[in-house]
Scaffold this active site. Structure first.
Site, PDB file in Angstrom:
ATOM      1  N   LEU A  33      32.124 -14.529 -88.162  1.00  0.00           N
ATOM      2  CA  LEU A  33      32.153 -13.123 -87.325  1.00  0.00           C
ATOM      3  C   LEU A  33      31.538 -12.060 -88.317  1.00  0.00           C
ATOM      4  O   LEU A  33      31.894 -12.132 -89.363  1.00  0.00           O
ATOM      5  CB  LEU A  33      33.233 -12.924 -86.884  1.00  0.00           C
ATOM      6  CG  LEU A  33      33.959 -13.998 -85.682  1.00  0.00           C
ATOM      7  CD1 LEU A  33      35.482 -13.750 -85.588  1.00  0.00           C
ATOM      8  CD2 LEU A  33      33.082 -14.324 -84.876  1.00  0.00           C
ATOM      9  N   HIS A  37      29.985  -9.038 -83.470  1.00  0.00           N
ATOM     10  CA  HIS A  37      30.931  -9.861 -82.681  1.00  0.00           C
ATOM     11  C   HIS A  37      32.328  -8.848 -82.560  1.00  0.00           C
ATOM     12  O   HIS A  37      32.796  -8.628 -81.372  1.00  0.00           O
ATOM     13  CB  HIS A  37      31.559 -11.192 -83.197  1.00  0.00           C
ATOM     14  CG  HIS A  37      30.425 -12.034 -83.804  1.00  0.00           C
ATOM     15  ND1 HIS A  37      30.156 -12.185 -84.801  1.00  0.00           N
ATOM     16  CD2 HIS A  37      29.916 -12.956 -82.801  1.00  0.00           C
ATOM     17  CE1 HIS A  37      29.188 -12.948 -84.754  1.00  0.00           C
ATOM     18  NE2 HIS A  37      28.956 -13.466 -83.490  1.00  0.00           N
ATOM     19  N   GLN A  61      22.457 -26.703 -78.053  1.00  0.00           N
ATOM     20  CA  GLN A  61      21.490 -25.532 -77.893  1.00  0.00           C
ATOM     21  C   GLN A  61      20.526 -25.331 -79.162  1.00  0.00           C
ATOM     22  O   GLN A  61      19.636 -24.755 -79.319  1.00  0.00           O
ATOM     23  CB  GLN A  61      22.019 -24.250 -77.732  1.00  0.00           C
ATOM     24  CG  GLN A  61      22.798 -23.598 -78.907  1.00  0.00           C
ATOM     25  CD  GLN A  61      23.696 -22.489 -78.606  1.00  0.00           C
ATOM     26  OE1 GLN A  61      24.499 -22.501 -77.648  1.00  0.00           O
ATOM     27  NE2 GLN A  61      23.389 -21.324 -79.054  1.00  0.00           N
ATOM     28  N   LYS A 149      21.790  -8.167 -78.358  1.00  0.00           N
ATOM     29  CA  LYS A 149      20.791  -8.827 -79.379  1.00  0.00           C
ATOM     30  C   LYS A 149      20.052  -9.878 -78.919  1.00  0.00           C
ATOM     31  O   LYS A 149      19.037 -10.542 -79.312  1.00  0.00           O
ATOM     32  CB  LYS A 149      21.497  -8.834 -80.681  1.00  0.00           C
ATOM     33  CG  LYS A 149      20.781  -9.726 -81.646  1.00  0.00           C
ATOM     34  CD  LYS A 149      21.425  -9.789 -82.994  1.00  0.00           C
ATOM     35  CE  LYS A 149      20.654 -10.671 -83.674  1.00  0.00           C
ATOM     36  NZ  LYS A 149      21.410 -12.233 -83.455  1.00  0.00           N
ATOM     37  N   SER A 186      24.852 -13.896 -87.745  1.00  0.00           N
ATOM     38  CA  SER A 186      25.582 -14.709 -88.766  1.00  0.00           C
ATOM     39  C   SER A 186      24.246 -15.430 -89.389  1.00  0.00           C
ATOM     40  O   SER A 186      24.723 -15.670 -90.778  1.00  0.00           O
ATOM     41  CB  SER A 186      26.002 -15.904 -87.946  1.00  0.00           C
ATOM     42  OG  SER A 186      27.101 -15.628 -86.904  1.00  0.00           O
ATOM     43  N   ARG A 187      22.954 -15.448 -89.247  1.00  0.00           N
ATOM     44  CA  ARG A 187      22.130 -16.177 -89.761  1.00  0.00           C
ATOM     45  C   ARG A 187      21.555 -15.131 -90.977  1.00  0.00           C
ATOM     46  O   ARG A 187      21.059 -15.625 -91.962  1.00  0.00           O
ATOM     47  CB  ARG A 187      20.889 -16.405 -88.750  1.00  0.00           C
ATOM     48  CG  ARG A 187      21.007 -17.743 -88.019  1.00  0.00           C
ATOM     49  CD  ARG A 187      19.787 -18.167 -87.364  1.00  0.00           C
ATOM     50  NE  ARG A 187      19.958 -19.564 -86.950  1.00  0.00           N
ATOM     51  CZ  ARG A 187      20.186 -19.556 -85.455  1.00  0.00           C
ATOM     52  NH1 ARG A 187      20.349 -18.530 -84.722  1.00  0.00           N
ATOM     53  NH2 ARG A 187      20.477 -20.759 -84.857  1.00  0.00           N
TER      54      ARG A 187
HETATM   55  P1  AMP Z   1      26.592 -15.889 -81.822  1.00  0.00           P
HETATM   56  O1  AMP Z   1      27.839 -16.050 -82.543  1.00  0.00           O
HETATM   57  O2  AMP Z   1      25.510 -15.336 -82.706  1.00  0.00           O
HETATM   58  O3  AMP Z   1      26.485 -16.695 -80.879  1.00  0.00           O
HETATM   59  O4  AMP Z   1      26.830 -14.388 -80.878  1.00  0.00           O
HETATM   60  C1  AMP Z   1      27.972 -14.177 -80.147  1.00  0.00           C
HETATM   61  C2  AMP Z   1      27.946 -13.164 -79.428  1.00  0.00           C
HETATM   62  O5  AMP Z   1      27.749 -12.046 -79.889  1.00  0.00           O
HETATM   63  C3  AMP Z   1      26.599 -13.136 -78.330  1.00  0.00           C
HETATM   64  O6  AMP Z   1      26.745 -12.447 -77.214  1.00  0.00           O
HETATM   65  C4  AMP Z   1      25.349 -12.361 -79.053  1.00  0.00           C
HETATM   66  O7  AMP Z   1      24.501 -11.675 -78.497  1.00  0.00           O
HETATM   67  C5  AMP Z   1      26.541 -11.288 -79.560  1.00  0.00           C
HETATM   68  N1  AMP Z   1      25.850 -10.630 -80.964  1.00  0.00           N
HETATM   69  C6  AMP Z   1      25.624 -11.233 -81.980  1.00  0.00           C
HETATM   70  N2  AMP Z   1      25.176 -10.511 -82.980  1.00  0.00           N
HETATM   71  C7  AMP Z   1      25.391  -9.358 -82.473  1.00  0.00           C
HETATM   72  C8  AMP Z   1      24.870  -7.864 -82.725  1.00  0.00           C
HETATM   73  N3  AMP Z   1      24.421  -7.627 -84.020  1.00  0.00           N
HETATM   74  N4  AMP Z   1      25.129  -6.874 -81.934  1.00  0.00           N
HETATM   75  C9  AMP Z   1      25.887  -6.981 -80.788  1.00  0.00           C
HETATM   76  N5  AMP Z   1      25.990  -8.318 -80.211  1.00  0.00           N
HETATM   77  C10 AMP Z   1      25.774  -9.239 -81.331  1.00  0.00           C
END
Ligand code: AMP
Length: 282
Positions: A33, A37, A61, A149, A186-187
Site C-alpha cells: 500500500l 490506496h 489477471q 490511475k 506499488s510497481r
Molecule cells: P492496486 O493495488 O494497484 O491494484 O490498486 C488498488 C486500487 O488503488 C485501484 O483501484 C487503483 O486504481 C488504486 N490506485 C493505485 N494507485 C493509485 C494512485 N496513485 N492514485 C489513486 N488510486 C490509485
C-alpha cells in the site's frame, strides 16, 4: 481491525453486518500500500459504516510472462497502514481458495477490454472483472472505490456493474502522485535510481499534452506526436501505447470536441507503468 483470510468467514461477517442494517464500503487492492490506496481508504471511511479492504494479488489477471511472482508484497506493513486508515476488515484470501481446482467461470466485459492495456495484456481485464465480481459476491458491499490511475479498469468495473445489475455504487478517485508528479504505484518499488528518474517522463508527457490541449490544439495527432517525442527522448523508456480516446468507450479520437482521455503505458527497464489525464475544457 480484523484480518480475515477465510472466504466463508468473510461471507458470514458481511451477512451479519447487512442484517444489522449497516453499510459496507469496499476498497480492493493488491497490497503493498501507498498513499494512492490511502486516499481511497480515507474516502471510503466517509462513505459508509464498515470499511473492508481486500489484499489479493490476483493470479488470473497476470499474463504468463508478467510479474505475478515478482509483484511486491508486504502484508505486515499493509496491516499497519490499514489500521492507520481506520479499516475495519482486511480480507486477504489465498489464491488456492479463490481459484480451487475445477474453477472455470470467467467474466468478459467485451469491447472496453479491447483497448489500451487490454491489447498489450490479453486476458487482463477478464481476470480483473472475474476477481472483482467474486470479491463483490463475498463482501456484499454497498459502495466500492477504484482509482482513476487505472482508468480502463474503472470503466470496466462500472460497465460490469451496470450490465449485470449488480447494484453497487462504484466511486472513481483521482490519481495521487509523488511530489515530482510520478503517479504512485506499488510497481514503482521495482525502479532503481536511474529508472525512477526516467519514470518522470510519463508525467512530463501528459502535462505537455494537457498544455497543448489547453492552448487550443484539438487534434489528437500533434498531441500524440509530442507526447511520444518526450517519452522517446528518455533512453530507458519504451512506449507500449499512447492514445487519445473517448472517456466512455475508449475508442480513439482524431479530434477532441469536449473531453478526451490521454492515456499511456511505458516500460521503464522491466517495469511497466501507466498514467493518464482527462483533457477537458472545464
Ligand atoms: P492496486 O493495488 O494497484 O491494484 O490498486 C488498488 C486500487 O488503488 C485501484 O483501484 C487503483 O486504481 C488504486 N490506485 C493505485 N494507485 C493509485 C494512485 N496513485 N492514485 C489513486 N488510486 C490509485
Amino acid at each position: 481491525m480484523r484480518l480475515i483470510t477465510n472466504i466463508q468467514e468473510m461471507r458470514l461477517f458481511s451477512s451479519d453486518v447487512k442484517k444489522s442494517g449497516k453499510t459496507i464500503v469496499f476498497v480492493p487492492t493488491m497490497g503493498y500500500l501507498h498513499d494512492g490506496h490511502g486516499s481511497l481508504l480515507a474516502k471510503g471511511r466517509e462513505l459508509g459504516d464498515i470499511l473492508v479492504m481486500s489484499i489479493f494479488v490476483n493470479p488470473i489477471q497476470f499474463g504468463a510472462k508478467e510479474d505475478y511472482a515478482a509483484y511486491p508484497r508486504d502484508l505486515n506493513n499493509d496491516l499497519k497502514m490499514a489500521e492507520a486508515n481506520k479499516v475495519d476488515i482486511v480480507f486477504s484470501p489465498t489464491a488456492e481458495d479463490m481459484y480451487p481446482e475445477g474453477f472455470q467461470t470467467y467474466l468478459d466485459v467485451e469491447r472496453l477490454s479491447n483497448h489500451l492495456c487490454g491489447l498489450a495484456r490479453p486476458g487482463h481485464f477478464r481476470g480483473v472483472a472475474t476477481v472483482v465480481i467474486k470479491l463483490f459476491n463475498i463482501i456484499k458491499p454497498d459502495t466500492a472505490l477504484f482509482g482513476e490511475k487505472d482508468f480502463q479498469q474503472l470503466l470496466v468495473i462500472k460497465r460490469m456493474v451496470q450490465d449485470l445489475n449488480i447494484g453497487i455504487d462504484v466511486v472513481g478517485m483521482p490519481i495521487i502522485r509523488e511530489e515530482d508528479g510520478l503517479a504512485m504505484s506499488s510497481r514503482n518499488s521495482h525502479l532503481n535510481k536511474s529508472e525512477r528518474k526516467a519514470a518522470l517522463c510519463l508525467f512530463q508527457a501528459i502535462m505537455k499534452g494537457k498544455d497543448m490541449y489547453e492552448s487550443g490544439i484539438k487534434d489528437a495527432e500533434p498531441i500524440l506526436k509530442e507526447v511520444r517525442n518526450i517519452i522517446e527522448e528518455e533512453p530507458l523508456a519504451v512506449v507500449d501505447y499512447i492514445r487519445v480516446c473517448d472517456i466512455n468507450t475508449l475508442e480513439d479520437l482524431e479530434k477532441i470536441t469536449d473531453k478526451a482521455l490521454l492515456a499511456l503505458a511505458v516500460k521503464i527497464g522491466k517495469t511497466r507503468l501507466v498514467d493518464n489525464i482527462v483533457l477537458s475544457n472545464s
